[in-house]
Design an enzyme around this catalytic site. Structure first.
Site, PDB file in Angstrom:
ATOM      1  N   GLU A   1     -11.192  10.292  -6.043  1.00 25.59           N
ATOM      2  CA  GLU A   1     -12.987   9.332  -6.059  1.00 25.59           C
ATOM      3  C   GLU A   1     -13.900  10.486  -4.740  1.00 25.59           C
ATOM      4  OE1 GLU A   1     -11.623   5.580  -2.831  1.00 25.59           O
ATOM      5  OE2 GLU A   1     -10.097   5.529  -4.528  1.00 25.59           O
TER       6      GLU A   1
ATOM      7  N   GLU B   1      -2.593   4.207 -11.459  1.00 23.09           N
ATOM      8  CA  GLU B   1      -2.569   2.920 -10.302  1.00 23.09           C
ATOM      9  C   GLU B   1      -3.027   1.752 -11.336  1.00 23.09           C
ATOM     10  OE1 GLU B   1      -4.747   4.202  -6.860  1.00 23.09           O
ATOM     11  OE2 GLU B   1      -4.424   6.187  -7.495  1.00 23.09           O
TER      12      GLU B   1
HETATM   13  C1  XIL Z   1      -4.134   1.276  -1.517  1.00 20.69           C
HETATM   14  C2  XIL Z   1      -2.576   1.026  -1.611  1.00 20.69           C
HETATM   15  O1  XIL Z   1      -2.215   0.102  -2.148  1.00 20.69           O
HETATM   16  C3  XIL Z   1      -2.866  -0.348  -0.168  1.00 20.69           C
HETATM   17  O2  XIL Z   1      -1.345  -0.534  -0.207  1.00 20.69           O
HETATM   18  C4  XIL Z   1      -3.646   0.797   0.851  1.00 20.69           C
HETATM   19  O3  XIL Z   1      -3.892  -0.818   1.769  1.00 20.69           O
HETATM   20  C5  XIL Z   1      -4.706   0.940   0.146  1.00 20.69           C
HETATM   21  O4  XIL Z   1      -5.365   1.525  -0.588  1.00 20.69           O
HETATM   22  N1  XIL Z   1      -7.095   3.650  -5.077  1.00 20.69           N
HETATM   23  C6  XIL Z   1      -6.181   4.805  -4.223  1.00 20.69           C
HETATM   24  C7  XIL Z   1      -5.332   4.058  -4.528  1.00 20.69           C
HETATM   25  O5  XIL Z   1      -6.211   5.754  -4.958  1.00 20.69           O
HETATM   26  O6  XIL Z   1      -4.103   4.775  -2.779  1.00 20.69           O
HETATM   27  C8  XIL Z   1      -5.069   3.177  -3.046  1.00 20.69           C
HETATM   28  O7  XIL Z   1      -4.274   2.560  -2.439  1.00 20.69           O
HETATM   29  C9  XIL Z   1      -5.879   2.005  -4.365  1.00 20.69           C
HETATM   30  C10 XIL Z   1      -7.211   2.685  -4.597  1.00 20.69           C
END
Ligand code: XIL
Length: 376
Positions: free
Chosen positions: A159, A264
């Site tokens: 990001e 994701e």
């Molecule tokens: C999220 C997790 O799923 C949560 O449990 C945590 O509280 C916050 O992060 N982008 C990413 C991930 O790259 O690491 C994030 O994961 C969601 C958004």
């Protein structure tokens, strides 16, 4: 004669048993996608430490790749400078090896879930570029070096770019400028020359972000930096992104010459508070009953719409199976998804492939069929 009859009866029964057993054995996701791309899931702490046996069973049965949802983030690995905690990360990697899963590490340099000390001095002022470089190097060497040859790919930078294509003004950027990205890749490469290295981000279907990511990757390549893949997070809603815009990004990213992966994926069916898209983890809107319409159950019409949206995207992924190396969903079952708590806490969402009892939703069968069709 009686003996022969008995023998025939037993043989016949065994045959029936065998046939019915093999008929019940359904094709799994990882079997269906074996010659297409890896199909992965994120693992949470309860799965990693072995407490959640029901969803561990699903992981072993259905998926060919894993990524840790939280336990390799910098606030977990190095909460205090120089004090490392690899306990859950070690268990995660061991689980992956034991079950023959492709292991991705997530994530090395990210402005979120970053321990407070990382970019500042004791007084809270930004550290010098030299000190930040040293801290990045120490962190990356420790983490990547520990799992050298075992973790096969790393989300090196997460990001770094805003939705409009501008640089995110994180502390890393403030102190080092865009060069922090090159440095992170360089350190990761030094720590494990064989590991695949990825850039990962959300809202990658937005034209501004798409163009900026392509530009950044091209520049890294010109600088001789090893970058192997671009991860499109894929945190979606029912109306964002469009399949068409997502497709344009797959093509644009793949044209840079690196692998494309969906890293994701989840699809929220819940109303969006505000116009936000993407997955900025710092967002937190106030709970309101109207924002949580399916607390009891999901109406059939919405379930069908969700199923169609998942199918549309998987059809797209299959179309580009030669460019896509992995599709990972962000969790196993709906109960565990972070979307129940983001961007509003305490809602009931249905974003994943398995329901709250770890049963496959009908979409799993549909995706498997699509994958099998794509073979022909
Ligand atoms: C999220 C997790 O799923 C949560 O449990 C945590 O509280 C916050 O992060 N982008 C990413 C991930 O790259 O690491 C994030 O994961 C969601 C958004």
């Amino acid at each position: 004669m009686k003996l022969i009859n008995q023998f025939l009866l037993i043989t016949f029964s065994i045959l029936i048993l065998l046939v019915s057993c093999s008929a019940k054995k359904r094709t799994t996701l990882k079997e269906a996608f074996a010659d297409k791309f890896l199909i992965g899931t994120a693992m949470n702490s309860k799965q990693i430490n072995g407490l959640d046996s029901a969803s561990i069973r699903v992981i072993k049965e259905q998926f060919s790749a894993i990524v840790p949802e939280n336990v390799m983030k910098s606030e977990v690995i190095q909460p205090v400078e120089g004090e490392f905690d690899f306990s859950l990360a070690d268990q995660f990697v061991k689980f992956g090896e034991k079950n023959n899963l492709f292991i991705t590490g997530h994530t090395l340099i990210w402005h979120s879930q970053l321990p407070g000390w990382f970019c500042v001095d004791a007084k809270g002022n930004n550290v010098s570029p030299e000190i930040l470089k040293q801290r990045m190097k120490t962190h990356i060497y420790a983490l990547v070096g520990r799992y050298k040859g075992r973790v096969k790919g790393w989300d090196v930078v997460n990001e770094a770019i805003e939705d409009d294509g501008s640089w995110r003004k994180s502390k890393f950027y403030e102190i080092l400028g865009e060069d922090y990205i090159r440095l992170a890749f360089q350190y990761a490469h030094e720590a494990d020359p064989q590991a695949e290295l990825y850039y990962n981000d959300y809202s990658m279907a937005l034209p501004g972000k798409r163009d900026a990511v392509v530009k950044m990757v091209n520049k890294l390549q010109q600088q001789g930096v090893k970058i192997d893949g671009i991860g499109m997070q894929g945190h979606m809603t029912m109306d964002f992104p469009s399949v068409e815009e997502f497709e344009k990004s797959i093509i644009a990213f793949s044209n840079t010459g690196v692998k494309v992966m969906i890293t994701e994926m989840d699809i929220s069916v819940l109303p969006k508070p505000g116009k936000n898209v993407g997955a900025d983890v710092s967002l937190n809107f106030k709970y309101d009953k109207e924002l949580n319409p399916y607390a009891g159950s999901l109406p059939d019409s919405v379930a069908t719409a969700l199923q169609n949206r998942y199918a549309d995207f998987f059809r797209l992924f299959l179309k580009y199976k030669d460019k896509i190396s992995r599709v990972t969903v962000w969790g196993v079952n709906d109960a565990q998804s972070w979307r129940n708590n983001w961007p509003v806490r305490g809602r009931t969402d249905y974003p994943l492939l398995f329901d709250r009892n770890n049963n496959p939703k009908p979409i799993v069968e549909i995706i498997i069929k699509e994958a099998e069709e794509a073979k022909k």
